[in-house]
Design a protein around this motif. Structure first.
Motif, PDB file in Angstrom:
ATOM      1  N   ARG A  78      12.388  49.388   2.313  1.00  0.00           N
ATOM      2  CA  ARG A  78      11.609  48.366   2.306  1.00  0.00           C
ATOM      3  C   ARG A  78      11.018  47.830   3.233  1.00  0.00           C
ATOM      4  N   GLN A  79      12.998  47.463   3.915  1.00  0.00           N
ATOM      5  CA  GLN A  79      12.069  46.528   5.085  1.00  0.00           C
ATOM      6  C   GLN A  79      11.777  47.806   6.262  1.00  0.00           C
TER       7      GLN A  79
ATOM      8  N   VAL B 203       9.803  50.039   6.051  1.00  0.00           N
ATOM      9  CA  VAL B 203       8.233  49.816   5.772  1.00  0.00           C
ATOM     10  C   VAL B 203       7.724  48.428   6.211  1.00  0.00           C
ATOM     11  N   ALA B 204       7.589  46.952   5.949  1.00  0.00           N
ATOM     12  CA  ALA B 204       7.529  46.577   6.088  1.00  0.00           C
ATOM     13  C   ALA B 204       7.631  46.219   8.220  1.00  0.00           C
TER      14      ALA B 204
ATOM     15  N   ALA C  91       7.830  48.749  10.102  1.00  0.00           N
ATOM     16  CA  ALA C  91       7.311  49.672  10.561  1.00  0.00           C
ATOM     17  C   ALA C  91       5.503  48.547  10.633  1.00  0.00           C
ATOM     18  N   GLN C  92       4.816  48.230   9.937  1.00  0.00           N
ATOM     19  CA  GLN C  92       3.822  47.596  10.098  1.00  0.00           C
ATOM     20  C   GLN C  92       3.894  46.731  10.845  1.00  0.00           C
ATOM     21  N   LEU C  93       4.750  46.358  10.747  1.00  0.00           N
ATOM     22  CA  LEU C  93       4.941  45.107  12.723  1.00  0.00           C
ATOM     23  C   LEU C  93       4.548  46.090  13.988  1.00  0.00           C
ATOM     24  N   GLY C  94       5.013  47.198  13.272  1.00  0.00           N
ATOM     25  CA  GLY C  94       5.309  47.896  15.261  1.00  0.00           C
ATOM     26  C   GLY C  94       6.236  48.036  15.153  1.00  0.00           C
TER      27      GLY C  94
ATOM     28  N   THR D 125      10.803  48.991  15.237  1.00  0.00           N
ATOM     29  CA  THR D 125      12.064  50.162  14.403  1.00  0.00           C
ATOM     30  C   THR D 125      13.153  49.018  14.240  1.00  0.00           C
TER      31      THR D 125
ATOM     32  N   ARG E 135       7.803  36.552  10.826  1.00  0.00           N
ATOM     33  CA  ARG E 135       7.731  37.486   9.612  1.00  0.00           C
ATOM     34  C   ARG E 135       9.454  38.746   9.647  1.00  0.00           C
TER      35      ARG E 135
ATOM     36  N   VAL F  30      10.495  39.075   5.731  1.00  0.00           N
ATOM     37  CA  VAL F  30      11.247  41.150   6.099  1.00  0.00           C
ATOM     38  C   VAL F  30      13.039  40.757   5.056  1.00  0.00           C
TER      39      VAL F  30
END
Length: 134
Positions: free
Chosen positions: A11-12, A14-15, A17-20, A22, A93, A97
Motif C-alpha cells: 500500500r505504501q 503504491v502511494a 509511487a503516485q508521489l513519484g 521510491t 503526504r 501514507v
C-alpha cells in the motif's frame, strides 16, 4: 506478521509511487525536518545507511525539486539538506501514507489493544532485561 508487513509495504509503495517517490526516497524525506536543515551524514545516521546511499537519495530528491543542498553558514565545507516548499507538501503526504491505519480499521478496540500488546511482546519492548540467548 509477514502478511501484514507485505500488505503495508504494498500500500505504501503504491502511494509513494503516485508521489513519484521510491520507498527509500519517501523515508529520507520523512526524516528531514522542514524547519531544521540537516547535514547528509546526520540523515545517513537516522536512516542507518551508508552516506553514499544517502547521496544518491538526496540527488533524486533534489532532481524532483523536494530538497536543496545549502552551504552551512557555520562550516562552509559542509552542505545541509533543506526541504523545499514543494517538498513540505509531499512530505506531509508521505507522513499521511506512513500513518495510514486502514489495515486496522476492521479491528475492535479490544483487538487493537491485544495486537499492540502482542507486537510489544514480540519486539521485546516490555522486557526490563536485555535479551540473552539461552
Amino acid at each position: 506478521m509477514a502478511q501484514v508487513t507485505t500488505a503495508l509495504r504494498h500500500r505504501q509503495g503504491v502511494a509513494f509511487a503516485q508521489l513519484g517517490l521510491t520507498p527509500a526516497m519517501a523515508r529520507a524525506l520523512h526524516e528531514l525536518d522542514p524547519d531544521l536543515p540537516l547535514p547528509a551524514r546526520a540523515l545517513a545516521e537516522r536512516l542507518g545507511c551508508d552516506r553514499s546511499n544517502v547521496t544518491m537519495l538526496v540527488d533524486r530528491l533534489e532532481q524532483a525539486g523536494l530538497v536543496q543542498r545549502h552551504t552551512d553558514p557555520t562550516d562552509r565545507r559542509q552542505k545541509t539538506l533543506v526541504v523545499t516548499g514543494e517538498g513540505c507538501g509531499v512530505r506531509d503526504r508521505v507522513t499521511e501514507v506512513m500513518s495510514d491505519s486502514r489495515l486496522l480499521s476492521g479491528l475492535t478496540d479490544r483487538e487493537l489493544s491485544t495486537l499492540r500488546d502482542l507486537v510489544r511482546k514480540m519486539s521485546d519492548g516490555d522486557r526490563s532485561e536485555p535479551c540473552v540467548p539461552e
